[in-house]
Design an enzyme around this catalytic site. Structure first.
Site, PDB file in Angstrom:
ATOM      1  N   SER A   1       0.838  -1.195   0.000  1.00 48.85           N
ATOM      2  CA  SER A   1       0.000   0.000   0.000  1.00 48.85           C
ATOM      3  C   SER A   1       0.871   1.242   0.000  1.00 48.85           C
ATOM      4  O   SER A   1       2.042   1.202   0.402  1.00 48.85           O
ATOM      5  CB  SER A   1      -0.891   0.006   1.253  1.00 48.85           C
ATOM      6  OG  SER A   1      -1.585   1.236   1.380  1.00 48.85           O
TER       7      SER A   1
ATOM      8  N   TYR B   1      -3.193  -0.257  10.287  1.00 52.66           N
ATOM      9  CA  TYR B   1      -2.930  -0.657   8.898  1.00 52.66           C
ATOM     10  C   TYR B   1      -1.534  -0.208   8.471  1.00 52.66           C
ATOM     11  O   TYR B   1      -0.786  -0.967   7.840  1.00 52.66           O
ATOM     12  CB  TYR B   1      -4.000  -0.059   7.992  1.00 52.66           C
ATOM     13  CG  TYR B   1      -3.928  -0.530   6.563  1.00 52.66           C
ATOM     14  CD1 TYR B   1      -4.292  -1.821   6.212  1.00 52.66           C
ATOM     15  CD2 TYR B   1      -3.504   0.334   5.544  1.00 52.66           C
ATOM     16  CE1 TYR B   1      -4.233  -2.249   4.881  1.00 52.66           C
ATOM     17  CE2 TYR B   1      -3.447  -0.079   4.235  1.00 52.66           C
ATOM     18  CZ  TYR B   1      -3.811  -1.377   3.902  1.00 52.66           C
ATOM     19  OH  TYR B   1      -3.746  -1.791   2.594  1.00 52.66           O
TER      20      TYR B   1
END
Length: 274
Positions: A132, A145
């Protein structure tokens, strides 16, 4: 026919990549976290399995089933299944953080380490992780996250170095905003695990809920899952695959700004955009 194991295929990136690779002639072995989601793959000519990264038994049983169907060979692994747990770091319990790491990090590591010996034995392999933009850029209210993806970036990059000369290549795809169920799933985890009413951040959470319910605030930059597949295609087929594959405009821009700006200036930009 080359074989690939892909996780997180009930929708979004995983399902798109499974479909495209099947069209390209790959022997696709696709997994979903919820057994009932196997039906979502019924219209594709792929092998479908139940695999939950937080459940060691399903990791091993699915891997064994794939090995039986491929005669103990596997050309590629695409780790993709994950979710994002929103919430300020101070409001995330250790158990919630641990669950994030089980699904986004430890399970990936366990599955990868089952695949590596197979690839060593056959003399080749491609390991691709869907990371990501938040694997190198911190974002407020995304600490859990962020942490799981920062950890993934470090572990995968180290493995890439350690596998030099083995003909096993490790790549990281780093999307930014992609049109998937990621935000909807994040909203569910937010409501489930964060005590927003009793938090010092409750006003921020009200704003965050509005953002999540409106599907983000970055719609003009959001791409379709096929954009991730194009990077995966290169990582699987190029003679010399790249170590990193940024996908969207925010990913490219953030990476550049982080390299050239002082931390305090970069932090101000991140805070302004959050």
């Amino acid at each position: 026919m080359r074989s690939i194991l892909i996780t997180g295929c009930s929708s979004g990136i995983g399902k798109c990549c499974a479909e495209e690779l099947q069209r390209e002639g790959w022997d696709v072995h696709a997994t979903v976290r919820n057994p009932e989601d196997i039906e979502a793959l019924s219209n594709l000519s792929v092998h479908a399995y139940h695999l939950d990264y937080s459940d060691t038994e399903t990791i091993h049983s699915t891997f064994d089933a794939v090995m039986q169907k491929t005669n103990n060979k596997l050309d590629a692994l695409f780790n993709n299944g994950a979710y994002g747990q929103p919430g300020a770091v101070e409001d995330i319990s250790t158990d919630v953080l641990r669950a994030q790491f089980e699904a986004n990090f430890f399970g990936w590591h366990e599955l990868t380490n089952l695949c590596v010996p197979v690839m060593r034995n056959q003399g080749h392999g491609r390991i691709v992780h869907c990371s990501s933009i938040l694997g190198w850029v911190p974002s407020p209210w995304r600490g859990a996250y962020n942490a799981s993806k920062f950890a993934l970036e470090g572990l995968a990059s180290t493995m890439r170095l350690e596998l030099t000369g083995t003909n096993i290549h490790v790549s990281l795809i780093e999307p930014g905003p992609i049109r998937t169920r990621f935000l909807a799933n994040g909203l569910e985890k937010f409501l489930q695990n964060i005590d927003r009413e009793n938090s010092a951040n409750h006003k921020v959470y009200e704003k965050e809920l509005k953002r999540l319910n409106s599907a983000g605030g970055v719609n003009r930059f959001r791409l379709e899952p096929i954009s991730v597949y194009r990077k995966l295609d290169h990582a699987l087929n190029a003679k010399s695959p790249k170590a990193h594959y940024p996908v969207t405009v925010p990913t490219h821009v953030s990476g550049f700004l982080r390299r050239v700006l002082p931390t305090k200036v970069f932090d101000k930009i991140i805070l302004k955009g959050s």
